[in-house]
Design a protein around this motif. Sequence first.
Motif, PDB file in Angstrom:
ATOM      1  N   ILE A 157       9.911   7.680   2.085  1.00  0.00           N
ATOM      2  CA  ILE A 157       8.532   7.466   2.535  1.00  0.00           C
ATOM      3  C   ILE A 157       7.938   6.271   1.807  1.00  0.00           C
ATOM      4  O   ILE A 157       7.965   6.195   0.575  1.00  0.00           O
ATOM      5  CB  ILE A 157       7.658   8.705   2.248  1.00  0.00           C
ATOM      6  N   MET A 158       7.396   5.353   2.567  1.00  0.00           N
ATOM      7  CA  MET A 158       6.668   4.238   1.996  1.00  0.00           C
ATOM      8  C   MET A 158       5.181   4.590   2.004  1.00  0.00           C
ATOM      9  O   MET A 158       4.611   4.875   3.071  1.00  0.00           O
ATOM     10  CB  MET A 158       6.907   2.959   2.794  1.00  0.00           C
ATOM     11  N   ALA A 159       4.556   4.598   0.816  1.00  0.00           N
ATOM     12  CA  ALA A 159       3.138   4.955   0.714  1.00  0.00           C
ATOM     13  C   ALA A 159       2.448   4.022  -0.273  1.00  0.00           C
ATOM     14  O   ALA A 159       3.075   3.496  -1.199  1.00  0.00           O
ATOM     15  CB  ALA A 159       2.980   6.403   0.273  1.00  0.00           C
ATOM     16  N   ARG A 160       1.156   3.849  -0.064  1.00  0.00           N
ATOM     17  CA  ARG A 160       0.376   2.966  -0.922  1.00  0.00           C
ATOM     18  C   ARG A 160      -0.076   3.730  -2.170  1.00  0.00           C
ATOM     19  O   ARG A 160      -0.704   4.782  -2.068  1.00  0.00           O
ATOM     20  CB  ARG A 160      -0.823   2.419  -0.157  1.00  0.00           C
ATOM     21  N   THR A 161       0.255   3.182  -3.335  1.00  0.00           N
ATOM     22  CA  THR A 161      -0.142   3.786  -4.605  1.00  0.00           C
ATOM     23  C   THR A 161      -1.221   2.978  -5.319  1.00  0.00           C
ATOM     24  O   THR A 161      -1.767   3.432  -6.330  1.00  0.00           O
ATOM     25  CB  THR A 161       1.084   3.941  -5.527  1.00  0.00           C
ATOM     26  N   SER A 162      -1.511   1.788  -4.827  1.00  0.00           N
ATOM     27  CA  SER A 162      -2.618   0.995  -5.356  1.00  0.00           C
ATOM     28  C   SER A 162      -3.042  -0.007  -4.298  1.00  0.00           C
ATOM     29  O   SER A 162      -2.297  -0.306  -3.359  1.00  0.00           O
ATOM     30  CB  SER A 162      -2.212   0.270  -6.646  1.00  0.00           C
ATOM     31  N   GLY A 163      -4.271  -0.516  -4.463  1.00  0.00           N
ATOM     32  CA  GLY A 163      -4.778  -1.501  -3.526  1.00  0.00           C
ATOM     33  C   GLY A 163      -5.185  -0.887  -2.196  1.00  0.00           C
ATOM     34  O   GLY A 163      -5.077   0.321  -1.974  1.00  0.00           O
TER      35      GLY A 163
ATOM     36  N   THR B 172       4.873   2.133  -2.855  1.00  0.00           N
ATOM     37  CA  THR B 172       5.917   2.840  -3.599  1.00  0.00           C
ATOM     38  C   THR B 172       6.762   3.637  -2.616  1.00  0.00           C
ATOM     39  O   THR B 172       6.250   4.136  -1.607  1.00  0.00           O
ATOM     40  CB  THR B 172       5.303   3.777  -4.651  1.00  0.00           C
ATOM     41  N   MET B 173       8.062   3.769  -2.908  1.00  0.00           N
ATOM     42  CA  MET B 173       8.958   4.577  -2.092  1.00  0.00           C
ATOM     43  C   MET B 173       9.167   5.936  -2.743  1.00  0.00           C
ATOM     44  O   MET B 173       9.344   6.034  -3.962  1.00  0.00           O
ATOM     45  CB  MET B 173      10.302   3.879  -1.911  1.00  0.00           C
TER      46      MET B 173
ATOM     47  N   LEU C  89      11.395   6.554  -5.872  1.00  0.00           N
ATOM     48  CA  LEU C  89      12.564   5.675  -5.732  1.00  0.00           C
ATOM     49  C   LEU C  89      12.217   4.312  -6.316  1.00  0.00           C
ATOM     50  O   LEU C  89      11.397   3.581  -5.767  1.00  0.00           O
ATOM     51  CB  LEU C  89      12.959   5.553  -4.261  1.00  0.00           C
ATOM     52  N   GLY C  90      12.828   3.988  -7.451  1.00  0.00           N
ATOM     53  CA  GLY C  90      12.520   2.739  -8.132  1.00  0.00           C
ATOM     54  C   GLY C  90      11.231   2.859  -8.919  1.00  0.00           C
ATOM     55  O   GLY C  90      10.834   3.942  -9.356  1.00  0.00           O
ATOM     56  N   ALA C  91      10.541   1.734  -9.074  1.00  0.00           N
ATOM     57  CA  ALA C  91       9.314   1.690  -9.866  1.00  0.00           C
ATOM     58  C   ALA C  91       8.085   1.819  -8.974  1.00  0.00           C
ATOM     59  O   ALA C  91       8.086   1.414  -7.808  1.00  0.00           O
ATOM     60  CB  ALA C  91       9.244   0.383 -10.657  1.00  0.00           C
ATOM     61  N   VAL C  92       7.037   2.385  -9.534  1.00  0.00           N
ATOM     62  CA  VAL C  92       5.762   2.517  -8.824  1.00  0.00           C
ATOM     63  C   VAL C  92       5.201   1.123  -8.526  1.00  0.00           C
ATOM     64  O   VAL C  92       5.294   0.199  -9.343  1.00  0.00           O
ATOM     65  CB  VAL C  92       4.765   3.338  -9.667  1.00  0.00           C
ATOM     66  N   ASP C  93       4.643   0.975  -7.339  1.00  0.00           N
ATOM     67  CA  ASP C  93       4.009  -0.256  -6.857  1.00  0.00           C
ATOM     68  C   ASP C  93       5.002  -1.374  -6.509  1.00  0.00           C
ATOM     69  O   ASP C  93       4.591  -2.490  -6.194  1.00  0.00           O
ATOM     70  CB  ASP C  93       2.984  -0.804  -7.860  1.00  0.00           C
TER      71      ASP C  93
ATOM     72  N   TYR D  33      11.370  -3.644  -3.092  1.00  0.00           N
ATOM     73  CA  TYR D  33      12.587  -2.872  -2.855  1.00  0.00           C
ATOM     74  C   TYR D  33      12.969  -2.859  -1.374  1.00  0.00           C
ATOM     75  O   TYR D  33      14.155  -2.784  -1.033  1.00  0.00           O
ATOM     76  CB  TYR D  33      12.411  -1.434  -3.341  1.00  0.00           C
ATOM     77  N   ALA D  34      11.976  -2.914  -0.504  1.00  0.00           N
ATOM     78  CA  ALA D  34      12.273  -2.901   0.931  1.00  0.00           C
ATOM     79  C   ALA D  34      13.158  -4.078   1.320  1.00  0.00           C
ATOM     80  O   ALA D  34      13.975  -3.975   2.242  1.00  0.00           O
ATOM     81  CB  ALA D  34      10.982  -2.926   1.744  1.00  0.00           C
ATOM     82  N   GLN D  35      13.025  -5.189   0.596  1.00  0.00           N
ATOM     83  CA  GLN D  35      13.849  -6.357   0.916  1.00  0.00           C
ATOM     84  C   GLN D  35      15.319  -6.117   0.599  1.00  0.00           C
ATOM     85  O   GLN D  35      16.200  -6.742   1.199  1.00  0.00           O
ATOM     86  CB  GLN D  35      13.333  -7.584   0.159  1.00  0.00           C
TER      87      GLN D  35
END
Length: 403
Positions: A179-185, A194-195, A238-242, A247-249
């Motif tokens: 899941i791709m979700a917004r954790t800031s901004g 963040t994933m 998955l990976g680091a926050v923000d 990572y999608a690349q």
Amino acid sequence: MTIDLTYDPHVEKLVEATRKFVRGYVLPIEDEHFGNITDAGGDALRRRIQAAAREAGVFAPHISEEYGGHGLDMSNRAPVFEESGYSLFGPLALNLAAPDEGNAHMLAHIASDSQKQQFLAPLARGDVRSAFAMTEPAPGAGSDPSALATRAEKVGGGWRVSGRKWFITGADGAGFFIIMARTSGKPGARGGATMFLAPAETSGIAVGRHIGTLDKSMIGGHCEVTFDNVFIPNENVLGAVDEGFAYAQVRLGPARMTHVMRWLGAARRAHDIAVEHVARREGFGGKLGDLGMVQQMVANNEIDIAATRALLIQACYELDHGSHAANETAIAKTFGAEAIFRIVDRSIQMCGGLGVSEDLPIARISREVRPFRVYDGPSEVHRWAIAKRTVGAAKRAARESQS
């Protein structure tokens, strides 16, 4: 510099084994069900044809040997994936269909050891399927991922994710979601995503309707999915926050190339059928294949096949040598998606009435490849990005020459 375009013997052997398996075993199943994966049996069929692929020694060419695959890099995947794509069901049989192949690639590069054991290992074995949940209804993320609206709020021990996604390929029956979700901004910000990894049975995840589309060969549909206050523990970030957009690349560039590989195989099947048809069909005092206009279509197909392969080779070389290859993959994806459609469209034309009928597979191949000009980035977006990078480089050069 010497350029060697040959493949190692073990890769050539795998290509030939894939060709034999797909044409001898998988194609008849596809043809029997007119390329409709649901009519053919869905997940029950998937398990059966994947078991057959294991038996044939062609299963999971892209997966590392640690997880039971052949461990091919991007360049060596190209001819194997192309042969798998000769049947619309071939990629599924070899466990290299979208979105699982791209998700496995990303997990292999980003996931922690414990995440690999929980999510990558069963995906690599074909025990489960997966889904990548990024695309949202307007005004959310689509061709512009920065519009991401699904939000994740920090809570004790993890995160709460809420939002609505759609066109999520493979969602129905997936074992887990990325899941791709917004954790800031706010939506529109370039960063702040963040994933998250979430098993499908997690409370608050609901797979809704299948959105009807042209293509019928992709298992699990293209679905609406809602995330209602879904709790994701910290260990499933998955990976680091923000850092989700970065990572999608890791996933998107290679996944665009493997799409081109697979669909090029399908286009080659359409071309092969058309060439066989015009070589035999009588008309206008001879064989159709002797007519200049038909020969032009045959030649243009051959050119598009060769050019698509050449662009793939360049992009995969760059990816294998550590480059993000943003321009190379955008060029290969844009040209490939359009060339593949041209190949299939000309093949229909060469076969006349048969070309648009269910007596030949070309019409269904046409339906399958048409969406490729939209998903994984529409051609127009890639052209904009290519031009932006090119003009930007020229502007920087001009500034440097004046300093």
